[in-house]
Write a protein that holds these residues in place. Structure first.
Motif, PDB file in Angstrom:
ATOM      1  N   ALA A  42       0.826  -1.206   0.000  1.00 30.77           N
ATOM      2  CA  ALA A  42       0.000   0.000   0.000  1.00 30.77           C
ATOM      3  C   ALA A  42       0.862   1.259   0.000  1.00 30.77           C
ATOM      4  O   ALA A  42       0.542   2.248  -0.672  1.00 30.77           O
ATOM      5  N   GLU A  43       1.962   1.248   0.757  1.00 33.55           N
ATOM      6  CA  GLU A  43       2.826   2.423   0.811  1.00 33.55           C
ATOM      7  C   GLU A  43       3.476   2.682  -0.551  1.00 33.55           C
ATOM      8  O   GLU A  43       3.557   3.833  -1.001  1.00 33.55           O
ATOM      9  N   LYS A  44       3.928   1.629  -1.204  1.00 32.65           N
ATOM     10  CA  LYS A  44       4.518   1.832  -2.530  1.00 32.65           C
ATOM     11  C   LYS A  44       3.459   2.308  -3.520  1.00 32.65           C
ATOM     12  O   LYS A  44       3.712   3.197  -4.343  1.00 32.65           O
ATOM     13  N   ALA A  45       2.272   1.738  -3.462  1.00 31.80           N
ATOM     14  CA  ALA A  45       1.195   2.159  -4.357  1.00 31.80           C
ATOM     15  C   ALA A  45       0.839   3.624  -4.134  1.00 31.80           C
ATOM     16  O   ALA A  45       0.601   4.374  -5.089  1.00 31.80           O
ATOM     17  N   TYR A 197       7.883   1.035   5.037  1.00 30.72           N
ATOM     18  CA  TYR A 197       8.981   1.721   4.371  1.00 30.72           C
ATOM     19  C   TYR A 197       9.110   3.201   4.671  1.00 30.72           C
ATOM     20  O   TYR A 197      10.177   3.771   4.476  1.00 30.72           O
ATOM     21  N   PHE A 198       8.063   3.838   5.137  1.00 29.04           N
ATOM     22  CA  PHE A 198       8.149   5.277   5.360  1.00 29.04           C
ATOM     23  C   PHE A 198       9.009   5.618   6.578  1.00 29.04           C
ATOM     24  O   PHE A 198       9.904   6.443   6.517  1.00 29.04           O
ATOM     25  N   ALA A 246      14.397  15.976   7.787  1.00 28.34           N
ATOM     26  CA  ALA A 246      14.573  14.636   8.362  1.00 28.34           C
ATOM     27  C   ALA A 246      13.247  14.040   8.814  1.00 28.34           C
ATOM     28  O   ALA A 246      13.123  12.817   8.965  1.00 28.34           O
ATOM     29  N   ASP A 247      12.251  14.886   9.040  1.00 28.29           N
ATOM     30  CA  ASP A 247      10.929  14.418   9.473  1.00 28.29           C
ATOM     31  C   ASP A 247      10.038  14.035   8.299  1.00 28.29           C
ATOM     32  O   ASP A 247       8.974  13.456   8.490  1.00 28.29           O
ATOM     33  N   GLY A 248      10.452  14.387   7.075  1.00 29.91           N
ATOM     34  CA  GLY A 248       9.601  14.184   5.918  1.00 29.91           C
ATOM     35  C   GLY A 248       9.249  12.730   5.681  1.00 29.91           C
ATOM     36  O   GLY A 248       9.986  11.814   6.050  1.00 29.91           O
ATOM     37  N   CYS A 249       8.100  12.516   5.057  1.00 33.54           N
ATOM     38  CA  CYS A 249       7.619  11.167   4.752  1.00 33.54           C
ATOM     39  C   CYS A 249       7.895  10.877   3.284  1.00 33.54           C
ATOM     40  O   CYS A 249       7.308  11.508   2.389  1.00 33.54           O
ATOM     41  N   GLN A 250       8.794   9.936   3.038  1.00 32.25           N
ATOM     42  CA  GLN A 250       9.201   9.600   1.680  1.00 32.25           C
ATOM     43  C   GLN A 250       9.342   8.096   1.512  1.00 32.25           C
ATOM     44  O   GLN A 250       9.547   7.368   2.480  1.00 32.25           O
ATOM     45  N   LEU A 251       9.260   7.657   0.259  1.00 34.09           N
ATOM     46  CA  LEU A 251       9.564   6.274  -0.073  1.00 34.09           C
ATOM     47  C   LEU A 251      10.935   6.240  -0.731  1.00 34.09           C
ATOM     48  O   LEU A 251      11.163   6.933  -1.732  1.00 34.09           O
TER      49      LEU A 251
END
Length: 477
Positions: A42-45, A197-198, A246-251
């Motif tokens: 779901a996170e990758k999607a 993964y986030f 550094a707090d950002g939400c990324q894949l």
């Protein structure tokens, strides 16, 4: 909503290979699925949807006149029907993201802990469900911000509700705020492992994300429900929102297919050259001497930055290509950035005095500059030349958010619709359904009209018509 089951890709783990010693077990059957693998998928999607420039699902860079198509310009002219774009958006969010998160929730709720797990399972379970809730809140907000009223209370229950009703967008927002606050109280420890993964299941980081999401929700309804919005914004900020990149939400995308960034997939791996710079932003950045232009775009064959007029085709070498970040396999996929949150803080300060608006504005612009690796002295000079204007804060925040959200098209569209800046002019060649304006919503999927017609019709009437020009409930100005 079309009745679609959990897709077979649920078992394919992002960044991992699936293997089993028992050749009699089907590796694609549901009994091999874990909650964490569903969250992984779901996170990758979700990241793929947010970051892809694929015209079948994500045309927000075109809407915001950052990019322009080279040859086939239907989407630049707001014709989203030919490719069934709305159906693609529906599928990406409801099926690939939300359905998988719902299945993960069901697995967690059905799990029976072993005797050695009993003492810690309750807290872990709450934490896992909290992370899933935050991901679902984020996704539902995306859907509401795209269409307006959508299936919510009866969605994801396809056996019981194969034809779900559409809930009012305003009501959904209120419930999303409630769910976010509840999730924040249940985060503790590390409920998921590296398959999440986030943030790798880190509850502390998820709390910062949750508060930042709460701020995003509050800003979303700033004009439609200002009392609740102000209250929640103050709660979110005091709770602790993002304070640095550094707090950002990324894949973290990888080198190998299919795990490289979808930008690279569309601009390089596809073997096509379908996108160039749009004139609107290129000219704005040239006129304002914006140092980020070298990160956003590449110079053309003559060594200059040139953008094509929105709605018109253009040769790839005559106009500027998109910056090299889009041609890089491992460019991270953005879900929620510190820059975005910094602009929410600036907007909250301007609206409700939650801080010094001028300072928050400068922090937001500086965050964007740092995100794109611009030297501090250049950032300082740019901010000095474009100071915060308290007499027209919507213009200051709106225009700078537009520039800064260059790689976050949907987020930029939200700022644009809420603040009415920048002033964007629709192409003369745009389809008549746009009414000569930049669209303020997507029309519902054609599939909904044919399979869920009664509820689609009721929702269309409730929002004032299923049109590109129908404003969402929160778009008041």
């Amino acid at each position: 909503m079309k009745k679609i089951g959990i897709i077979s890709l649920l078992i394919i783990l992002f960044f991992n290979s699936c293997s089993t010693d028992d050749i009699n077990k089907d590796p694609n059957s549901a009994y091999t699925t874990t909650a964490e693998s569903l969250v992984s998928y779901a996170e990758k999607a979700l990241s793929d949807y947010n970051n892809t420039p694929n015209v079948n699902t994500n045309n927000f860079r075109l809407l915001m006149q950052y990019w322009q198509e080279t040859t086939y310009v239907s989407e630049s002219n707001y014709n989203f029907v030919n490719r069934n774009v709305a159906d693609g958006v529906w599928n990406e969010n409801y099926v690939k993201v939300l359905n998988n998160l719902q299945k993960a929730r069901e697995i967690i709720n059905a799990y029976s802990p072993s005797p050695s797990e009993i003492s810690t399972w309750d807290a872990k379970k709450k934490g896992q469900l909290a992370i899933i809730d935050l991901l679902m809140v984020y996704t539902y907000q995306t859907i509401v911000d795209t269409f307006g009223d959508v299936p919510y209370s009866q969605s994801l229950q396809l056996v019981k509700y194969p034809l779900p009703v559409y809930d009012k967008g305003a009501d959904i927002y209120v419930d999303l705020i409630k769910k976010t606050q509840e999730a924040l109280t249940n985060l503790n420890g590390t409920p998921f492992g590296d398959g999440e993964y986030f943030y790798k299941g880190n509850s502390g980081k998820w709390k910062v994300f949750g508060n930042s999401l709460l701020l995003k929700l509050s800003i979303g309804i700033a004009d439609s429900n200002p009392t609740l919005a102000q209250q929640i914004a103050q709660v979110a900020i005091s709770g602790g929102v993002m304070m640095s990149s550094a707090d950002g939400c990324q894949l973290p995308y990888q080198l190998a297919s299919p795990n490289f960034n979808p930008l690279y997939s569309e601009l390089v791996a596809s073997g096509r050259d379908d996108f160039i710079a749009a004139e609107t932003l290129v000219d704005y950045m040239i006129n304002t001497n914006d140092p980020r232009i070298s990160s956003y775009y590449q110079k053309n064959k003559d060594g200059v930055y040139v953008g094509q007029q929105p709605g018109k085709a253009g040769l790839i070498d005559v106009f500027s290509r998109i910056g090299t970040f889009a041609y890089t396999r491992t460019t991270p996929g953005t879900i929620l950035s510190y820059t975005e949150v910094a602009f929410y803080k600036a907007e909250a300060a301007a609206r409700w005095n939650t801080g010094n608006a001028a300072i928050e504005y400068e922090n937001a612009v500086r965050a964007s500059m740092k995100e794109w690796n611009i030297a501090d002295d250049l950032a300082v000079s740019y901010i000095a030349a474009h100071p915060y204007d308290n007499s027209n804060w919507k213009k200051s925040v709106g225009e700078q958010a537009w520039v800064s959200m260059f790689n976050q098209g949907l987020t930029s569209w939200n700022f644009y619709r809420r603040l009415d800046y920048p002033v964007l002019i629709a192409p003369e060649t745009a389809i008549s359904n746009a009414g000569g304006k930049v669209p303020v919503r997507l029309q519902y999927p054609g599939r909904e009209q044919t399979t869920n017609g009664t509820n689609w019709s009721a929702a269309s009437a409730a929002i004032g018509g299923d049109r590109l020009t129908t404003k969402l409930f929160w778009d008041k100005n």
